[in-house]
Enzyme design. Sequence first.
Site, PDB file in Angstrom:
ATOM      1  N   HIS A  23      -2.208 -32.914  19.092  1.00  0.00           N
ATOM      2  CA  HIS A  23      -1.013 -33.648  19.527  1.00  0.00           C
ATOM      3  C   HIS A  23       0.120 -32.692  19.895  1.00  0.00           C
ATOM      4  O   HIS A  23       1.256 -33.115  20.057  1.00  0.00           O
ATOM      5  CB  HIS A  23      -0.577 -34.612  18.421  1.00  0.00           C
ATOM      6  CG  HIS A  23      -1.662 -35.594  18.070  1.00  0.00           C
ATOM      7  ND1 HIS A  23      -1.806 -36.805  18.707  1.00  0.00           N
ATOM      8  CD2 HIS A  23      -2.693 -35.509  17.182  1.00  0.00           C
ATOM      9  CE1 HIS A  23      -2.867 -37.436  18.213  1.00  0.00           C
ATOM     10  NE2 HIS A  23      -3.421 -36.666  17.290  1.00  0.00           N
ATOM     11  N   GLY A  34      -4.556  -1.927   5.252  1.00  0.00           N
ATOM     12  CA  GLY A  34      -3.799  -3.069   4.733  1.00  0.00           C
ATOM     13  C   GLY A  34      -4.427  -4.405   5.100  1.00  0.00           C
ATOM     14  O   GLY A  34      -4.613  -5.278   4.253  1.00  0.00           O
ATOM     15  N   ARG A  35      -4.800  -4.572   6.375  1.00  0.00           N
ATOM     16  CA  ARG A  35      -5.312  -5.880   6.818  1.00  0.00           C
ATOM     17  C   ARG A  35      -6.758  -6.112   6.386  1.00  0.00           C
ATOM     18  O   ARG A  35      -7.335  -7.159   6.694  1.00  0.00           O
ATOM     19  CB  ARG A  35      -5.143  -6.027   8.334  1.00  0.00           C
ATOM     20  CG  ARG A  35      -5.740  -4.917   9.165  1.00  0.00           C
ATOM     21  CD  ARG A  35      -5.277  -4.986  10.622  1.00  0.00           C
ATOM     22  NE  ARG A  35      -5.713  -3.821  11.396  1.00  0.00           N
ATOM     23  CZ  ARG A  35      -5.057  -2.666  11.453  1.00  0.00           C
ATOM     24  NH1 ARG A  35      -3.943  -2.498  10.771  1.00  0.00           N
ATOM     25  NH2 ARG A  35      -5.509  -1.669  12.184  1.00  0.00           N
ATOM     26  N   LYS A  82      10.242  -0.199  13.655  1.00  0.00           N
ATOM     27  CA  LYS A  82      10.732   0.087  12.292  1.00  0.00           C
ATOM     28  C   LYS A  82      11.760   1.212  12.331  1.00  0.00           C
ATOM     29  O   LYS A  82      12.812   1.145  11.687  1.00  0.00           O
ATOM     30  CB  LYS A  82       9.581   0.525  11.384  1.00  0.00           C
ATOM     31  CG  LYS A  82       8.592  -0.555  11.021  1.00  0.00           C
ATOM     32  CD  LYS A  82       7.583  -0.010  10.008  1.00  0.00           C
ATOM     33  CE  LYS A  82       6.384  -0.914   9.863  1.00  0.00           C
ATOM     34  NZ  LYS A  82       5.307  -0.335   9.056  1.00  0.00           N
ATOM     35  N   GLU A 134      -3.657  -6.541  15.359  1.00  0.00           N
ATOM     36  CA  GLU A 134      -3.221  -5.216  14.896  1.00  0.00           C
ATOM     37  C   GLU A 134      -4.388  -4.226  15.016  1.00  0.00           C
ATOM     38  O   GLU A 134      -4.189  -3.038  15.240  1.00  0.00           O
ATOM     39  CB  GLU A 134      -2.702  -5.283  13.447  1.00  0.00           C
ATOM     40  CG  GLU A 134      -1.782  -4.119  13.090  1.00  0.00           C
ATOM     41  CD  GLU A 134      -1.035  -4.297  11.767  1.00  0.00           C
ATOM     42  OE1 GLU A 134      -1.653  -4.148  10.702  1.00  0.00           O
ATOM     43  OE2 GLU A 134       0.177  -4.575  11.797  1.00  0.00           O
ATOM     44  N   LYS A 146       0.844  -1.196   0.000  1.00  0.00           N
ATOM     45  CA  LYS A 146       0.000   0.000   0.000  1.00  0.00           C
ATOM     46  C   LYS A 146       0.884   1.252   0.000  1.00  0.00           C
ATOM     47  O   LYS A 146       0.692   2.162  -0.778  1.00  0.00           O
ATOM     48  CB  LYS A 146      -0.916  -0.038   1.225  1.00  0.00           C
ATOM     49  CG  LYS A 146      -1.843   1.150   1.332  1.00  0.00           C
ATOM     50  CD  LYS A 146      -2.742   1.026   2.550  1.00  0.00           C
ATOM     51  CE  LYS A 146      -3.513   2.312   2.768  1.00  0.00           C
ATOM     52  NZ  LYS A 146      -4.311   2.273   3.992  1.00  0.00           N
ATOM     53  N   GLU A 182      10.829  -4.570   3.967  1.00  0.00           N
ATOM     54  CA  GLU A 182      10.890  -5.965   3.525  1.00  0.00           C
ATOM     55  C   GLU A 182      10.533  -6.086   2.046  1.00  0.00           C
ATOM     56  O   GLU A 182      11.196  -6.791   1.276  1.00  0.00           O
ATOM     57  CB  GLU A 182       9.905  -6.822   4.341  1.00  0.00           C
ATOM     58  CG  GLU A 182      10.258  -7.001   5.805  1.00  0.00           C
ATOM     59  CD  GLU A 182       9.587  -5.958   6.703  1.00  0.00           C
ATOM     60  OE1 GLU A 182       9.333  -4.820   6.236  1.00  0.00           O
ATOM     61  OE2 GLU A 182       9.323  -6.302   7.870  1.00  0.00           O
TER      62      GLU A 182
HETATM   63  O1  F6P Z   1       2.765  -4.103   9.982  1.00  0.00           O
HETATM   64  C1  F6P Z   1       2.498  -2.794   9.689  1.00  0.00           C
HETATM   65  C2  F6P Z   1       1.902  -2.616   8.327  1.00  0.00           C
HETATM   66  O2  F6P Z   1       1.742  -1.271   8.114  1.00  0.00           O
HETATM   67  C3  F6P Z   1       0.573  -3.373   8.149  1.00  0.00           C
HETATM   68  O3  F6P Z   1      -0.502  -2.714   8.683  1.00  0.00           O
HETATM   69  C4  F6P Z   1       0.551  -3.520   6.673  1.00  0.00           C
HETATM   70  O4  F6P Z   1      -0.406  -4.455   6.278  1.00  0.00           O
HETATM   71  C5  F6P Z   1       1.972  -3.928   6.402  1.00  0.00           C
HETATM   72  O5  F6P Z   1       2.733  -3.143   7.297  1.00  0.00           O
HETATM   73  C6  F6P Z   1       2.447  -3.757   4.989  1.00  0.00           C
HETATM   74  O6  F6P Z   1       2.338  -2.431   4.565  1.00  0.00           O
HETATM   75  P1  F6P Z   1       2.419  -2.036   3.039  1.00  0.00           P
HETATM   76  O7  F6P Z   1       1.265  -2.654   2.345  1.00  0.00           O
HETATM   77  O8  F6P Z   1       2.369  -0.537   3.019  1.00  0.00           O
HETATM   78  O9  F6P Z   1       3.721  -2.557   2.494  1.00  0.00           O
END
Ligand code: F6P
Length: 505
Positions: free
Chosen positions: A364, A247-248, A473, A333, A193, A199
């Site tokens: 188990h 995002g979620r 972060k 979250e 987003k 990452e």
């Molecule tokens: O973990 C924090 C967060 O902002 C989430 O809410 C989001 O889904 C994720 O990082 C990834 O964010 P982006 O879609 O901006 O890469």
Amino acid sequence: MEAAQRIEHVRAEAARLGDSRIGSLLQADPARASQFALRVGPLYANFSRQRFDRSAIEAVFAALTAAGAEAALSALFDGVSVNVTESRPALHSALRSDLSSSEIARAAHAQAQDARNSMRRIVEQLHAGGISDVVSVGIGGSDLGPRLAVDALAEAGASPVRVHFLSNVDGHAAQRVLAGLDRSRTAVLLISKSFSTQETLLNGAILRDWLGDDSRLYAISANVERAAREFSIPADRILPMWDWVGGRYSLWSAVGLPIALAIGMDGFEQLLAGAAEMDAHVLRTPLSQNMAAWHAATAIWNRNGLGFGAHAVLPYDERLKLLPNYLQQLVMESLGKSVQIDGRPVAGDTVPVWWGGAGTDTQHSFFQALHQGTDVVPCDLIGVVGPAHLHANNHRALLSNLFAQAEAFANGQASDDPHRSYAGNRPSTMILLDSLTPHSLGALLALYEHSVYLQAVFWGINPFDQFGVELGKQLASTLLPVLEGRDEANDAVTRELIAQIRRQG
Ligand code: F6P
């Protein structure tokens, strides 16, 4: 009514019931076995093994009503800025439903429809273009929903492409995903987003360099400009995201492209239709008949009334094994907050720890603690009535285990030997899907989204921000130059840890 009074109201009901046992509640009111249950389309949920009686659950509904739950649901669907701390609506429902006549919701719905047309074009292109594999790069909300749906619905439609996911910044993850892939037949989706997530940018760079040809690179982002600038992706290979989708809550948007690639665009639209069926039910049904309200009221009861600090999600279906991971982000979250919308501390406990895994494997591993541990962990037990395989004996065994565990949790078993005694009285909700289809999965996930929202309304917190993830972060970015040997860490313990790894060369 203030949140503190609502919580007090729930506590008072819980005190009235004291240590009432699930068995006694069922004996006193046998009809609850069938009446504390609801059906919405392909989903059935039974709440009769929870530790409340009729007047207690009605008290929670009354408190939810006093919190303005019904108006809050309308506000959500109408596109009011319910994400108050970021001054934005949370219009994930507009990605799949057309239930509001507000201008903002209608505009969002139209934008979502346009994006779906572009998705369909890209799905057709990739399905027809000799591509064998697609790697979806993203993390959190840009990964967990699509990853769950692709895994859950693998049997739902034949696709000419295999879809892989890459999220972790650990280079082993990239190494493993790329092993065995043919770069000339692989396409890469960068899903972010913000397009600023460390990452995804690092993994995206690895994948772009590995491809060696950026004509098979696609992006899904609200930051189109950065996707175009940093990865030279042309506009016709970038699908939009918007500020008004968290995002979620985004798997229903173009973030769901991996799902559409795996099960086809028609399958993706069935997923949306299932969520839309749940949306209509939740928006239009009084709380006492509303599945999301029952689910939320149960969570509130177990947290604030009975004080339980954990909740387990136990899908009895291998295809839903990623559901606990997905729900951890959606629930924790969203509800992991300690202050109310107005900045005051919350009046009681909010989200418990959500965890879980697929049965029967988990029987188990950690079920010993669920049956005889000192903590009571309420759970959602999820089963699928009709399987997509022909191994009828296994399926009967799976369902017998599901029902047996629910009985054992509730009823326990007395024994003269304390080691062999089961206290029971451990609450669970049983959710049954007729079969696992895009439609039923959509309804199930939308149920959890709306339950989360109603819990947030009850506690007076904002379920749509996540400032708690920022500090880590920021610190990680200040520690990069330290790891490169260009700076010293401020924190004494971190300095010692870095010295340790330097001593090891
Ligand atoms: O973990 C924090 C967060 O902002 C989430 O809410 C989001 O889904 C994720 O990082 C990834 O964010 P982006 O879609 O901006 O890469």
